[in-house]
Motif scaffolding. Structure first.
Motif, PDB file in Angstrom:
ATOM      1  N   UNK A 156       0.792  -1.250   0.143  1.00 48.92           N
ATOM      2  CA  UNK A 156       0.091   0.164  -0.051  1.00 48.92           C
ATOM      3  C   UNK A 156       0.788   1.335  -0.066  1.00 48.92           C
ATOM      4  N   UNK A 157       2.189   1.210   0.761  1.00 50.64           N
ATOM      5  CA  UNK A 157       2.898   2.527   0.882  1.00 50.64           C
ATOM      6  C   UNK A 157       3.401   2.678  -0.756  1.00 50.64           C
ATOM      7  N   UNK A 158       3.985   1.517  -1.307  1.00 54.26           N
ATOM      8  CA  UNK A 158       4.368   1.831  -2.947  1.00 54.26           C
ATOM      9  C   UNK A 158       3.257   2.629  -3.477  1.00 54.26           C
ATOM     10  N   UNK A 159       2.181   2.168  -3.334  1.00 56.74           N
ATOM     11  CA  UNK A 159       1.033   2.522  -4.195  1.00 56.74           C
ATOM     12  C   UNK A 159       0.753   4.201  -4.106  1.00 56.74           C
ATOM     13  N   UNK A 160       0.919   4.536  -2.759  1.00 52.32           N
ATOM     14  CA  UNK A 160       0.923   5.747  -2.358  1.00 52.32           C
ATOM     15  C   UNK A 160       2.152   6.593  -2.624  1.00 52.32           C
ATOM     16  N   UNK A 161       3.192   6.148  -2.655  1.00 45.36           N
ATOM     17  CA  UNK A 161       4.483   6.657  -2.812  1.00 45.36           C
ATOM     18  C   UNK A 161       4.532   7.148  -4.463  1.00 45.36           C
ATOM     19  N   UNK A 162       4.075   6.285  -5.348  1.00 47.52           N
ATOM     20  CA  UNK A 162       3.639   6.700  -6.582  1.00 47.52           C
ATOM     21  C   UNK A 162       3.053   7.922  -6.943  1.00 47.52           C
ATOM     22  N   UNK A 163       2.525   8.461  -6.101  1.00 48.97           N
ATOM     23  CA  UNK A 163       1.551   9.541  -6.337  1.00 48.97           C
ATOM     24  C   UNK A 163       2.096  10.906  -5.604  1.00 48.97           C
ATOM     25  N   UNK A 164       3.032  10.810  -4.793  1.00 44.60           N
ATOM     26  CA  UNK A 164       3.531  11.928  -3.907  1.00 44.60           C
ATOM     27  C   UNK A 164       3.905  13.099  -4.799  1.00 44.60           C
ATOM     28  N   UNK A 169      -0.731  16.237  -1.157  1.00 42.17           N
ATOM     29  CA  UNK A 169      -1.350  16.050   0.081  1.00 42.17           C
ATOM     30  C   UNK A 169      -1.564  14.718   0.456  1.00 42.17           C
ATOM     31  N   UNK A 170      -0.928  13.555  -0.276  1.00 39.71           N
ATOM     32  CA  UNK A 170      -0.733  12.249   0.134  1.00 39.71           C
ATOM     33  C   UNK A 170       0.369  11.801   0.803  1.00 39.71           C
ATOM     34  N   UNK A 171       1.243  12.795   0.958  1.00 38.82           N
ATOM     35  CA  UNK A 171       2.788  12.689   1.481  1.00 38.82           C
ATOM     36  C   UNK A 171       2.624  12.258   2.910  1.00 38.82           C
ATOM     37  N   UNK A 172       1.622  12.765   3.618  1.00 33.38           N
ATOM     38  CA  UNK A 172       1.425  12.487   5.028  1.00 33.38           C
ATOM     39  C   UNK A 172       0.818  11.022   5.137  1.00 33.38           C
ATOM     40  N   UNK A 173       0.175  10.521   4.054  1.00 29.66           N
ATOM     41  CA  UNK A 173      -0.350   9.269   4.448  1.00 29.66           C
ATOM     42  C   UNK A 173       0.947   8.146   4.110  1.00 29.66           C
ATOM     43  N   UNK A 174       1.693   8.617   3.190  1.00 27.52           N
ATOM     44  CA  UNK A 174       2.934   7.701   2.901  1.00 27.52           C
ATOM     45  C   UNK A 174       3.908   7.864   4.116  1.00 27.52           C
ATOM     46  N   UNK A 181       4.219   0.416   8.699  1.00 25.23           N
ATOM     47  CA  UNK A 181       5.209  -0.922   8.177  1.00 25.23           C
ATOM     48  C   UNK A 181       6.068  -1.392   9.240  1.00 25.23           C
ATOM     49  N   UNK A 182       6.835  -0.196   9.732  1.00 20.59           N
ATOM     50  CA  UNK A 182       7.800  -0.397  10.969  1.00 20.59           C
ATOM     51  C   UNK A 182       7.368  -1.358  11.989  1.00 20.59           C
ATOM     52  N   UNK A 183       6.237  -0.557  12.447  1.00 23.77           N
ATOM     53  CA  UNK A 183       5.700  -1.056  13.990  1.00 23.77           C
ATOM     54  C   UNK A 183       5.324  -2.430  13.413  1.00 23.77           C
ATOM     55  N   UNK A 184       4.542  -2.860  12.514  1.00 27.91           N
ATOM     56  CA  UNK A 184       4.293  -4.084  12.533  1.00 27.91           C
ATOM     57  C   UNK A 184       5.203  -5.199  12.143  1.00 27.91           C
ATOM     58  N   UNK A 263      11.949   9.232   2.083  1.00 33.13           N
ATOM     59  CA  UNK A 263      12.967   8.866   2.838  1.00 33.13           C
ATOM     60  C   UNK A 263      12.514   7.837   3.856  1.00 33.13           C
ATOM     61  N   UNK A 264      11.016   8.402   4.528  1.00 36.71           N
ATOM     62  CA  UNK A 264      10.399   7.374   5.323  1.00 36.71           C
ATOM     63  C   UNK A 264      10.232   5.906   4.796  1.00 36.71           C
ATOM     64  N   UNK A 265       9.808   5.795   3.558  1.00 38.56           N
ATOM     65  CA  UNK A 265       9.495   4.771   2.844  1.00 38.56           C
ATOM     66  C   UNK A 265      11.072   3.809   2.750  1.00 38.56           C
ATOM     67  N   UNK A 266      11.954   4.274   2.675  1.00 37.01           N
ATOM     68  CA  UNK A 266      13.059   3.837   2.430  1.00 37.01           C
ATOM     69  C   UNK A 266      13.677   3.251   3.932  1.00 37.01           C
ATOM     70  N   UNK A 267      13.387   3.739   5.099  1.00 39.72           N
ATOM     71  CA  UNK A 267      13.714   3.337   6.173  1.00 39.72           C
ATOM     72  C   UNK A 267      12.738   2.308   6.866  1.00 39.72           C
ATOM     73  N   UNK A 268      11.571   2.324   6.223  1.00 39.83           N
ATOM     74  CA  UNK A 268      10.578   1.175   6.583  1.00 39.83           C
ATOM     75  C   UNK A 268      10.868   0.116   5.915  1.00 39.83           C
ATOM     76  N   UNK A 269      11.300   0.243   4.574  1.00 33.03           N
ATOM     77  CA  UNK A 269      11.566  -1.095   3.852  1.00 33.03           C
ATOM     78  C   UNK A 269      12.850  -1.589   4.498  1.00 33.03           C
ATOM     79  N   UNK A 270      13.774  -0.883   5.021  1.00 33.70           N
ATOM     80  CA  UNK A 270      14.939  -1.497   5.559  1.00 33.70           C
ATOM     81  C   UNK A 270      14.788  -2.376   6.827  1.00 33.70           C
ATOM     82  N   UNK A 271      13.910  -1.801   7.569  1.00 33.79           N
ATOM     83  CA  UNK A 271      13.197  -2.454   8.614  1.00 33.79           C
ATOM     84  C   UNK A 271      12.594  -3.797   8.610  1.00 33.79           C
TER      85      UNK A 271
END
Length: 282
Positions: A156-164, A169-174, A181-184, A263-271
Motif C-alpha cells: 500500500x505504501x508503494x502505491x501511495x508513494x507513486x503519487x506523492x 497532500x498524500x505525503x502525510x499518508x505515505x 510498516x515498521x511497527x508491524x 525517505x520514510x519509505x526507505x527506512x521502513x523497507x530496511x526495517x
C-alpha cells in the motif's frame, strides 16, 4: 580494533549477493556514523576508514589491512553509488540531533513528562519501562501473521508513494504508512524471537521494540535502532493525522514533502527486510 572489525565485516559482506550486500553496507554505515555512536571521535576515524575501504572494493582493489593503513583524518566523500543514501542519512541525523535537543529542553523545563512521550507517539503514561511478572515466550507463527500484514502495508505504501510528486497532500499518508510498516514488522520480529507482552503490543515505541530485538539478535539487527529512530523522531504516528499536534493547529496534509515520504519509505523497507530475515529464521 574498529578498523580490524570493519575489514572483517567487509570481507564477509563482499561475498553476499548484490541486494544483501547493499543492505549490509547501509547497516555498517548506521553502525559507525559519528552522530549515532557513543564515541564520536573514534567513530569519525572508523567511518572515514569504512568509506575508503568501500571505495577500494568497488574499484576492484583489495582491502588495505588496518596494520598497513596510515592514519588519515581527511574527510572522504562516499562513492557516487552510495552518496544519495549517505546524504539522506546525514540529513536525517541533523534533524534527529535537533529533535533530541528539543526533547532534553522539554524535560529540563517541565521536570519530566506528566503523561506519555511526545517524542515519537509513545502512548504510555510514564517514561519508565513497565515490569511484568511473566516472561513472554517466542511465537513464530504469530510473528509470521504480523509479517504478512507488514508486507501488505508495504504494498500500500508503494502505491501511495507513486503519487506523492503529483499529489503532495498524500505525503502525510505515505509517512504514516511507513510508520505502520515498521511497527508491524518490529512486532512480528518480537513475536518470533522473544514473544510480546500485551502492554508492548499496545504501544508504538519503535525504538523500544528495536532495542529489545538488538539485544536478542545483535548480529542480524545492526543499525535497527537508528532506523527506528528515523521514523519515530518526526512523529509520523500522530503528526501525519491530527491537526492538534501542531501549535497553532495545522493541516497534516500540508506539512509533508515528497522527499520526506520517500525517505520514510526507505527506512521502513530496511526495517521490513531485516525483520523478514528474523522471522524466517525463527
Amino acid at each position: 580494533s574498529a578498523k580490524k572489525q570493519i575489514c572483517e565485516e567487509l570481507k564477509r559482506i563482499w561475498k553476499l549477493p548484490e541486494d544483501q550486500r547493499r543492505k549490509a553496507i547501509k547497516r555498517m554505515y548506521l553502525k559507525w556514523h559519528p552522530d549515532k555512536h557513543p564515541d564520536p571521535e573514534m567513530a569519525t576515524k572508523a567511518f572515514q576508514y569504512l568509506q575508503r575501504q568501500i571505495d577500494r572494493l568497488e574499484a576492484g582493489r583489495p582491502l588495505e589491512e588496518p596494520e598497513g593503513e596510515e592514519e588519515d583524518t581527511t574527510p572522504c566523500a562516499p562513492s557516487p553509488r552510495w552518496s544519495g543514501w549517505f546524504n539522506m542519512w546525514d540529513s536525517w541525523a541533523g534533524r534527529a540531533h535537533r529533535a533530541r535537543r528539543r526533547e532534553r529542553h522539554y524535560r529540563s523545563s517541565h521536570g519530566g513528562y506528566s503523561g506519555g512521550s511526545t517524542f515519537g507517539g509513545y502512548s504510555g503514561g510514564s517514561t519508565s519501562r513497565p515490569t511484568f511478572k511473566a516472561t513472554p515466550t517466542p511465537d513464530p507463527e504469530t510473528g509470521r501473521v504480523w509479517m504478512k500484514q507488514a508486507e501488505a502495508d508495504m504494498k500500500a505504501l508503494r502505491i501511495v508513494l507513486a503519487k506523492v510528486d503529483a499529489e503532495q497532500e498524500v505525503c502525510c499518508h505515505a509517512c504514516f504508512l511507513a510508520h505502520e510498516v515498521a511497527e508491524r514488522a518490529l512486532k512480528a520480529g518480537k513475536y518470533a524471537v522473544c514473544g510480546l507482552h500485551s502492554a508492548s503490543l499496545r504501544h508504538h515505541d519503535l525504538v523500544g521494540h528495536a532495542g529489545a530485538l538488538e539485544q536478542e539478535r545483535r548480529h542480524l539487527t545492526v543499525g535497527l535502532q537508528q532506523l527506528a529512530q528515523a521514523l519515530q523522531s518526526p512523529d509520523y504516528y500522530l503528526k501525519t493525522r491530527f491537526p492538534n499536534q501542531y501549535v497553532p493547529h495545522a493541516v497534516p496534509a500540508e506539512q509533508f514533502s515528497p522527499a520526506q515520504a520517500r525517505e520514510a519509505a526507505t527506512y521502513a523497507e530496511e526495517i521490513l527486510d531485516m525483520m523478514k530475515q528474523l522471522v524466517e529464521e525463527s
